[in-house]
Write a protein that holds these residues in place. Sequence first.
Motif, PDB file in Angstrom:
ATOM      1  N   ARG A 142       0.832  -1.213  -0.012  1.00  0.00           N
ATOM      2  CA  ARG A 142      -0.041  -0.010  -0.018  1.00  0.00           C
ATOM      3  C   ARG A 142       0.761   1.294   0.054  1.00  0.00           C
ATOM      4  NH1 ARG A 142      -4.267  -1.451   4.690  1.00  0.00           N
ATOM      5  NH2 ARG A 142      -5.414  -3.323   3.609  1.00  0.00           N
ATOM      6  N   SER A 143       1.912   1.064   0.458  1.00  0.00           N
ATOM      7  CA  SER A 143       3.006   2.360   0.642  1.00  0.00           C
ATOM      8  C   SER A 143       4.151   2.251  -0.460  1.00  0.00           C
ATOM      9  CB  SER A 143       3.141   2.661   1.852  1.00  0.00           C
ATOM     10  OG  SER A 143       3.845   1.359   2.632  1.00  0.00           O
ATOM     11  N   GLY A 144       4.400   1.129  -0.926  1.00  0.00           N
ATOM     12  CA  GLY A 144       5.305   1.227  -1.896  1.00  0.00           C
ATOM     13  C   GLY A 144       5.883  -0.269  -2.667  1.00  0.00           C
ATOM     14  N   PRO A 145       6.550  -0.154  -3.553  1.00  0.00           N
ATOM     15  CA  PRO A 145       7.099  -1.380  -3.829  1.00  0.00           C
ATOM     16  C   PRO A 145       7.299  -2.859  -3.036  1.00  0.00           C
ATOM     17  CG  PRO A 145       8.247   0.057  -5.249  1.00  0.00           C
ATOM     18  CD  PRO A 145       7.586   0.635  -3.979  1.00  0.00           C
ATOM     19  N   VAL A 146       6.974  -3.998  -3.263  1.00  0.00           N
ATOM     20  CA  VAL A 146       7.553  -4.986  -2.142  1.00  0.00           C
ATOM     21  C   VAL A 146       7.974  -6.204  -3.196  1.00  0.00           C
ATOM     22  CG1 VAL A 146       6.936  -6.730  -0.408  1.00  0.00           C
ATOM     23  CG2 VAL A 146       6.310  -4.260  -0.519  1.00  0.00           C
ATOM     24  N   ALA A 147       8.950  -6.709  -3.108  1.00  0.00           N
ATOM     25  CA  ALA A 147       9.429  -8.064  -3.586  1.00  0.00           C
ATOM     26  C   ALA A 147       8.979  -9.137  -2.873  1.00  0.00           C
ATOM     27  CB  ALA A 147      10.952  -8.350  -4.140  1.00  0.00           C
ATOM     28  N   LEU A 148       8.105 -10.165  -3.317  1.00  0.00           N
ATOM     29  CA  LEU A 148       7.569 -11.245  -2.498  1.00  0.00           C
ATOM     30  C   LEU A 148       8.188 -12.556  -3.129  1.00  0.00           C
ATOM     31  CD1 LEU A 148       6.095 -12.263  -0.160  1.00  0.00           C
ATOM     32  CD2 LEU A 148       4.089 -12.368  -1.865  1.00  0.00           C
ATOM     33  N   VAL A 149       9.072 -13.251  -2.292  1.00  0.00           N
ATOM     34  CA  VAL A 149       9.903 -14.102  -2.739  1.00  0.00           C
ATOM     35  C   VAL A 149       9.342 -15.711  -2.455  1.00  0.00           C
ATOM     36  CG1 VAL A 149      12.265 -15.596  -2.798  1.00  0.00           C
ATOM     37  CG2 VAL A 149      12.150 -12.854  -2.818  1.00  0.00           C
ATOM     38  N   ALA A 150       8.987 -16.403  -3.312  1.00  0.00           N
ATOM     39  CA  ALA A 150       8.270 -17.826  -3.223  1.00  0.00           C
ATOM     40  C   ALA A 150       9.407 -18.792  -3.021  1.00  0.00           C
ATOM     41  CB  ALA A 150       7.207 -17.959  -3.945  1.00  0.00           C
ATOM     42  N   SER A 151       9.053 -20.155  -2.678  1.00  0.00           N
ATOM     43  CA  SER A 151       9.627 -21.130  -2.672  1.00  0.00           C
ATOM     44  C   SER A 151      10.064 -21.673  -3.994  1.00  0.00           C
ATOM     45  CB  SER A 151       9.265 -22.307  -1.962  1.00  0.00           C
ATOM     46  OG  SER A 151       7.915 -22.669  -2.187  1.00  0.00           O
ATOM     47  N   ASN A 152       9.409 -21.514  -5.277  1.00  0.00           N
ATOM     48  CA  ASN A 152       9.966 -21.934  -6.326  1.00  0.00           C
ATOM     49  C   ASN A 152       9.386 -21.036  -7.802  1.00  0.00           C
ATOM     50  OD1 ASN A 152       7.328 -23.032  -6.857  1.00  0.00           O
ATOM     51  ND2 ASN A 152       7.722 -24.361  -5.318  1.00  0.00           N
ATOM     52  N   ALA A 153       9.675 -21.308  -8.735  1.00  0.00           N
ATOM     53  CA  ALA A 153       9.297 -20.169  -9.901  1.00  0.00           C
ATOM     54  C   ALA A 153       7.636 -20.331 -10.180  1.00  0.00           C
ATOM     55  CB  ALA A 153       9.842 -20.587 -10.936  1.00  0.00           C
ATOM     56  N   ASP A 154       7.156 -21.790  -9.884  1.00  0.00           N
ATOM     57  CA  ASP A 154       5.727 -21.807 -10.210  1.00  0.00           C
ATOM     58  C   ASP A 154       4.963 -20.993  -9.137  1.00  0.00           C
ATOM     59  OD1 ASP A 154       6.170 -23.382 -12.411  1.00  0.00           O
ATOM     60  OD2 ASP A 154       5.661 -25.298 -11.274  1.00  0.00           O
ATOM     61  N   ALA A 155       5.435 -20.985  -7.836  1.00  0.00           N
ATOM     62  CA  ALA A 155       4.603 -20.287  -6.828  1.00  0.00           C
ATOM     63  C   ALA A 155       4.927 -18.742  -7.197  1.00  0.00           C
ATOM     64  CB  ALA A 155       5.223 -20.881  -5.662  1.00  0.00           C
ATOM     65  N   ALA A 156       5.893 -18.332  -7.553  1.00  0.00           N
ATOM     66  CA  ALA A 156       6.194 -17.121  -7.848  1.00  0.00           C
ATOM     67  C   ALA A 156       5.286 -16.435  -8.943  1.00  0.00           C
ATOM     68  CB  ALA A 156       7.744 -16.856  -8.114  1.00  0.00           C
ATOM     69  N   GLN A 157       5.247 -17.410 -10.042  1.00  0.00           N
ATOM     70  CA  GLN A 157       4.061 -17.186 -10.855  1.00  0.00           C
ATOM     71  C   GLN A 157       2.814 -16.792 -10.496  1.00  0.00           C
ATOM     72  OE1 GLN A 157       4.303 -16.095 -14.173  1.00  0.00           O
ATOM     73  NE2 GLN A 157       2.001 -16.021 -14.256  1.00  0.00           N
ATOM     74  N   ARG A 158       2.358 -17.872  -9.533  1.00  0.00           N
ATOM     75  CA  ARG A 158       0.948 -17.655  -8.824  1.00  0.00           C
ATOM     76  C   ARG A 158       0.824 -16.375  -8.214  1.00  0.00           C
ATOM     77  NH1 ARG A 158       1.796 -23.173  -8.377  1.00  0.00           N
ATOM     78  NH2 ARG A 158       2.475 -23.202  -6.067  1.00  0.00           N
ATOM     79  N   GLY A 191       6.152 -11.208  -7.748  1.00  0.00           N
ATOM     80  CA  GLY A 191       6.627 -12.625  -7.185  1.00  0.00           C
ATOM     81  C   GLY A 191       8.308 -12.982  -7.956  1.00  0.00           C
ATOM     82  N   PHE A 192       8.818 -13.503  -7.051  1.00  0.00           N
ATOM     83  CA  PHE A 192      10.151 -13.895  -7.516  1.00  0.00           C
ATOM     84  C   PHE A 192      10.638 -15.192  -6.804  1.00  0.00           C
ATOM     85  CE2 PHE A 192      10.410  -9.421  -7.585  1.00  0.00           C
ATOM     86  CZ  PHE A 192      10.913  -9.005  -8.767  1.00  0.00           C
TER      87      PHE A 192
END
Length: 303
Positions: free
Chosen positions: A40-56, A72-73
């Motif tokens: 809500r107040s700025g960009p956030v990178a969210l790192v998932a456990s694998n590429a498929d989860a990042a895509q979701r 997602g990354f």
Amino acid sequence: MDSSRQREAFSTDVLQAAPYPVAIIGAGALGLSLASRLIRSGPVALVASNADAAQRLRAGVRVGAVVERFDGFAAPRLPRADWVVVVVKAGGTRDALRSALAMRPRGVLSLQNGLLDLEPAGTGTCVAQGVTTMGAFRTDEGVMPVSDGETLMPQGFEPLAALFQQAGLPARIEVAMQAARLAKLLVNVVLNPLTAVFRVRTGELLAAPYMNHVEALVAEAWPVLRAAGLMLEFDEARAKVWSVVRSTADNRTSMLQDVLAGRRTEREAITGAFLRLADGNGAAVPTHRALHTLLGQIDADRC
Ligand SMILES: NC(=O)c1ccc[n+]([C@@H]2O[C@H](COP(=O)([O-])OP(=O)(O)OC[C@H]3O[C@@H](n4cnc5c(N)ncnc54)[C@H](OP(=O)(O)O)[C@@H]3O)[C@@H](O)[C@H]2O)c1
């Protein structure tokens, strides 16, 4: 993402793009709840456990009543970030820290439960464990945030605390961080194993026979934690535990949720860490030891 930024991140070497102010490693109950507030107040990178989860995450995930799209990354394609917050379960800490340091941050803050030994790995990056009473749980469709709670960070994390505050999340610097971590451990080491082994909601600890177990666990834990730096007298420690039991009476603790979902518990980070402290000063803690053994059997049945 903001799709322009996402395009930039994926069409070039992600490490060359401008750093995110904050990244979160672990897109589970706590990570998604935290990310949904911080975006809500700025960009956030969210790192998932694998590429498929990042895509979701990029496609959209339900957080409470809304579907949010995240930047997602997944390792090894990670962006740079000024500050990284680690919210994976204890068993994933080593990999998460490797990812965190790859983002070349100024600091890495773990908000995981338990007492973790976080190795800074000689990078010059400040790696520390904070404490949060934020609450969230997984649902079939996504996650459900329960409360903002309060997040405590050690000195040196002032800019990260400011980012939380800008997003409306209660956060502050705690000068006595070790004492705060031990106070959180006190609550976790009493509530989590008991509710998980007996499969009861927290409020059931208010009645027999569990209330007697709570008293025994507090009585055994207090001298050990006090010697390690807990800044609570016995009566204060006992009152704190009962206060959390009452205020979270309807909840299922995270360890109970893990047991019910067939996931491995955070036994070693919570009761295991406590037993290592007790062993260090020769304290007898039979009730904690018994619960540790029972949790070990529950975990073994799931592996
Ligand atoms: N939930 C709460 O209310 C709460 C409150 C305070 C503290 N905590 C603490 O916060 C931590 C996280 O709890 P949680 O409830 O959010 O757990 P969770 O729902 O199980 O989420 C953890 C997430 O981390 C992911 N993960 C594991 N290893 C990873 C890695 N190397 N890189 C990126 N992602 C990784 C998992 O992915 P996979 O599922 O694909 O493995 C999962 O999505 C725990 O230590 C917990 O005790 C939780």
